[in-house]
Write an enzyme that holds these catalytic residues in place. Structure first.
Site, PDB file in Angstrom:
ATOM      1  N   GLU A 197     -33.067 -35.733  17.935  1.00  0.00           N
ATOM      2  CA  GLU A 197     -33.072 -34.567  18.824  1.00  0.00           C
ATOM      3  C   GLU A 197     -32.452 -34.910  20.188  1.00  0.00           C
ATOM      4  OE1 GLU A 197     -33.287 -31.557  19.107  1.00  0.00           O
ATOM      5  OE2 GLU A 197     -34.072 -31.049  21.077  1.00  0.00           O
TER       6      GLU A 197
ATOM      7  N   LYS B 269     -26.649 -18.962  20.717  1.00  0.00           N
ATOM      8  CA  LYS B 269     -28.096 -19.202  20.651  1.00  0.00           C
ATOM      9  C   LYS B 269     -28.677 -18.871  19.277  1.00  0.00           C
ATOM     10  CE  LYS B 269     -32.065 -20.196  22.514  1.00  0.00           C
ATOM     11  NZ  LYS B 269     -32.317 -21.644  22.613  1.00  0.00           N
TER      12      LYS B 269
ATOM     13  N   ASN C   8     -21.130  -7.939  12.806  1.00  0.00           N
ATOM     14  CA  ASN C   8     -21.717  -9.268  12.923  1.00  0.00           C
ATOM     15  C   ASN C   8     -21.922  -9.788  11.507  1.00  0.00           C
ATOM     16  OD1 ASN C   8     -23.393 -11.508  13.413  1.00  0.00           O
ATOM     17  ND2 ASN C   8     -25.226 -10.237  13.434  1.00  0.00           N
ATOM     18  N   GLY C   9     -21.410 -10.986  11.217  1.00  0.00           N
ATOM     19  CA  GLY C   9     -21.533 -11.548   9.872  1.00  0.00           C
ATOM     20  C   GLY C   9     -20.176 -11.980   9.369  1.00  0.00           C
TER      21      GLY C   9
ATOM     22  N   LYS D 288     -29.187 -33.146  21.884  1.00  0.00           N
ATOM     23  CA  LYS D 288     -29.183 -32.527  23.229  1.00  0.00           C
ATOM     24  C   LYS D 288     -28.022 -33.079  24.044  1.00  0.00           C
ATOM     25  CE  LYS D 288     -31.366 -29.717  23.011  1.00  0.00           C
ATOM     26  NZ  LYS D 288     -32.342 -29.367  22.009  1.00  0.00           N
TER      27      LYS D 288
ATOM     28  N   ARG E 293     -25.906 -14.482  21.672  1.00  0.00           N
ATOM     29  CA  ARG E 293     -25.409 -14.531  20.294  1.00  0.00           C
ATOM     30  C   ARG E 293     -23.950 -14.947  20.202  1.00  0.00           C
ATOM     31  NH1 ARG E 293     -29.128 -11.776  17.030  1.00  0.00           N
ATOM     32  NH2 ARG E 293     -27.620 -11.714  15.357  1.00  0.00           N
TER      33      ARG E 293
ATOM     34  N   TRP F 281     -18.884 -14.353  18.621  1.00  0.00           N
ATOM     35  CA  TRP F 281     -18.820 -15.784  18.369  1.00  0.00           C
ATOM     36  C   TRP F 281     -17.810 -15.928  17.242  1.00  0.00           C
ATOM     37  CZ3 TRP F 281     -20.104 -19.162  14.237  1.00  0.00           C
ATOM     38  CH2 TRP F 281     -20.177 -20.514  14.595  1.00  0.00           C
TER      39      TRP F 281
ATOM     40  N   GLU G 232     -24.502 -31.791  22.577  1.00  0.00           N
ATOM     41  CA  GLU G 232     -24.186 -30.368  22.695  1.00  0.00           C
ATOM     42  C   GLU G 232     -24.029 -29.933  24.155  1.00  0.00           C
ATOM     43  OE1 GLU G 232     -27.162 -27.578  21.285  1.00  0.00           O
ATOM     44  OE2 GLU G 232     -28.780 -28.825  22.008  1.00  0.00           O
TER      45      GLU G 232
ATOM     46  N   HIS H  31     -29.158 -52.583   9.391  1.00  0.00           N
ATOM     47  CA  HIS H  31     -28.529 -52.323   8.090  1.00  0.00           C
ATOM     48  C   HIS H  31     -27.121 -51.740   8.238  1.00  0.00           C
ATOM     49  CE1 HIS H  31     -32.179 -53.413   6.011  1.00  0.00           C
ATOM     50  NE2 HIS H  31     -32.869 -52.645   6.852  1.00  0.00           N
TER      51      HIS H  31
ATOM     52  N   CYS I 129     -22.557 -13.194  16.742  1.00  0.00           N
ATOM     53  CA  CYS I 129     -22.109 -11.960  17.376  1.00  0.00           C
ATOM     54  C   CYS I 129     -23.288 -11.024  17.591  1.00  0.00           C
ATOM     55  CB  CYS I 129     -21.062 -11.209  16.574  1.00  0.00           C
ATOM     56  SG  CYS I 129     -19.663 -12.214  16.099  1.00  0.00           S
TER      57      CYS I 129
END
Ligand code: F6R
Length: 606
Positions: free
Chosen positions: A479, A601, A99-100, A483, A27, A74, A486, A502, A2
């Site tokens: 990575e 982000k 925010n939090g 990508k 955010r 968010w 997401e 394995h 947020c």
């Protein structure tokens, strides 16, 4: 996560706050809202979804008043709905943005509901509005009210309160979540970061943890949580380029992929002294004192640490462990085995990484922050800062920040090896000159869009994909898979290619796309054998390799090649086609590339 903003003393409050929120949309973008005080009354606008919806609401019914607060959300507690959107208002007297996470909100809510306070949302944040109402009803002034509320709440927070009882000021507080107070000529502002306020002022005060403040148009009175006054330095933040635009590209991500040659060159420049020597901008003695490193990071930044481990152990012979920040902090790690913690973060605000860094510091480790956003919390709290100079990264998926992090980490490994005497000056200079060729090599890799487009088209039809790599390309496989998932929501997993036999090889069935990363290094023959085993079982290999790697893997039809490169640099160069593949696959699928679902982000919750 947020983002929160506030203004007091500005006539165009609604418009100014909307502009500030646009700079914070990275955010979170589940919902947004702004509240102002006009003619002594609280006036609220909220909208679900991206900021454009709030903008339309404001265009239809404008907000007047010269004091106000705003929020971009968010979702953590409570679904995505207008009722759960901030600001929350209690009894038309108190409004809050937060925010939090207030961790003990259930207990507080129960107590307040029993006392007759009525809640309108499912959020943890709304308790703040009712707590302030309760405190004002009990006759407490702003300072005493805030002090008693901070003593009751637990968790991470940055919040702002607007109350009809105090029409000319905002009450703000922070613990673990970032908060900046901007000092303008005739008004003051608050924002989750200084970037949000860059169009208004460059004079900023960063509140410390457990601080609270009463912010009016011409004064900022700061207190510690026990109510004692505190002095915090006013700093002048660097001029901001303003709201960054897409520069003619379709998405920020596409633009940021193209900015990598500059991001790498600028980051490399920051690692050298004025004679062009790689120094990591640290004294040789500081480097020599490093005997063991714990790397702390999340997501893509964590994969950068895993690549760096190979480099640092090879070049500097210093032991390295890479920790997922959210795990490290809470498992009582034996930190004393290491001299130094390196926290790596694009935003410098990831709360998991910040908490891990603080834990390492409290265990007596020296701290280094490898950070892209100057002035961010992790940058401010680290003993040393190694900056990446990638510039603002707006697309949610990290691209240029990742390759800039790798560039700085490789340069750090070289500087460390030189200081420790594990590589000589000649070898250091040789690697340095290789690194200097990176911007040009990456520039050439950018011409791969057209080659990759049809490959992305067929990948976009898949329900699942694997990514394989060995050595430094194993973290790159992780990575690459991140990508893809997401951005295009295709299930993807990365594996060390030697590990397939394995267990994971059982996943392969006819036609399963397997993105294979291969460099011409000493493990190449073994890595290509692993690919042969996957192809023999029906895997459709999409090979990303150097020009000279092609002959090694003659059984593969789909090949994406980059120029030949020193094996040390391969993970940086091969990252580029992996990014392009994920980007174009998402474009094929028509997903929201810059703001994929459920993400934000900067992740400032634990
Ligand atoms: C993925 C991505 C995230 C971030 C992670 C850490 O593309 O961007 O996984 O890497 O949230 O963020 P920072 O580096 O800001 O700490």
């Amino acid at each position: 996560m947020c983002g929160i903003v506030g203004a007091v003393g500005h006539d165009q409050c609604g418009a100014v706050l909307l502009d500030a929120l646009k700079r914070l949309e990275y955010r979170g973008y589940d919902s947004s809202g702004i509240v102002t005080l006009h003619g002594g009354k609280i006036d609220l606008r909220r909208a679900v979804g991206k900021l454009v919806h709030l903008e339309a609401t404001l265009a239809a019914r404008r907000l007047d008043g010269n004091v106000g607060i705003g929020h971009t959300r968010w979702a953590t507690h409570g679904g995505v709905s207008e009722d759960n959107a901030h600001p929350h208002v209690a009894a038309n007297r108190v409004s809050i943005v937060h925010n939090g996470i207030i961790e003990n909100h259930r207990t507080i809510r129960k107590r307040l509901e029993l006392a007759g306070y009525e809640f309108a949302s499912d959020t943890d944040s709304e308790v703040l509005a009712h707590l302030f109402l309760e405190a004002f009803d009990a006759g407490l002034d702003a300072v005493r009210a805030t002090k008693s509320i901070l003593a009751e709440i637990e968790g991470a927070y940055a919040f702002a309160i607007l109350a009809t009882d105090y029409p000319n000021q905002l009450i703000v507080a922070r613990n673990a979540s970032p908060l900046a107070v901007g000092i303008g000529d005739e008004a003051c502002y608050i924002g989750s970061d200084a970037l949000a306020l860059a169009h208004l002022t460059r004079k900023v005060i960063y509140l410390k943890d457990d601080d609270f403040a009463l912010v009016s148009a011409d004064n900022v009175a700061i207190y510690q949580s026990d109510g004692s006054p505190a002095n915090r330095e006013t700093v002048i933040v660097a001029a901001s380029p303003g709201i960054v635009d897409k520069g003619g590209y379709r998405h920020f991500m596409e633009k940021e992929i193209h900015e990598q040659p500059d991001a790498i060159a600028h980051s490399l420049a920051a690692m050298t002294d004025n004679k062009g020597q790689l120094t990591a901008t640290m004294q040789v003695d500081d480097l020599r004192a490093i005997t063991g490193i714990v790397m702390l990071a999340a997501g893509t930044s964590h994969y950068a640490t895993q690549v760096a481990r190979y480099w640092i152990e090879t070049l500097a012979k210093v032991p390295v462990v890479c920790e997922v920040a959210s795990e490290y902090r809470y498992r009582n790690p034996v930190a004393s085995a290491f001299s130094t913690a390196v926290a790596i973060s694009q935003s410098g605000e990831s709360l998991d990484t910040l908490m891990a860094l603080r834990h390492a510091s409290s265990c007596g480790l020296h701290t280094i922050g490898l950070i892209n956003v100057p002035g961010s919390t992790i940058a401010r709290e680290s003993d040393f800062v190694l900056p990446t100079r990638a510039g603002p990264e707006i697309g949610v998926a990290s691209t240029k920040a990742f390759t800039a992090q790798l560039t700085v980490l490789l340069s750090f490994a070289v500087a460390l090896g030189k200081a420790k005497g594990t590589i000589d000056t000649e070898r250091a200079a040789q690697i340095h000159s290789q690194i200097q060729s990176l911007p040009g090599l990456v520039g050439r890799a950018l011409s791969l869009f057209d080659t990759i487009r049809p490959i992305a088209h067929s990948l976009s039809q898949a329900r699942s994909a694997l990514y394989l790599g060995r050595g430094t390309l194993y973290p790159l496989a992780l990575e690459g898979a991140l990508k893809l998932k997401e951005l295009s929501y295709i299930h993807a997993e990365g594996f060390a290619s030697g590990e397939m036999k394995h267990g994971p090889i059982a996943l392969i069935e006819e036609g399963l796309p397997i993105v294979a990363l291969l460099a011409a290094d000493e493990i190449m023959a073994k890595a290509s054998n692993n690919l042969r085993e996957a192809a023999a079982r029906g895997g459709q290999i999409i090979l990303i390799t150097e020009e000279r790697g092609v002959n090694e893997v003659d059984f593969v039809n789909t090949v994406i090649t980059v120029p030949n490169v020193d094996p040390l640099l391969a993970p940086i160069l091969l990252a580029v086609p992996a990014q392009i593949l994920a980007y174009l696959t998402a474009v094929e699928k028509g997903t929201d590339v810059d703001q994929p679902r459920n993400l934000a982000k900067s992740v400032t919750v634990e």
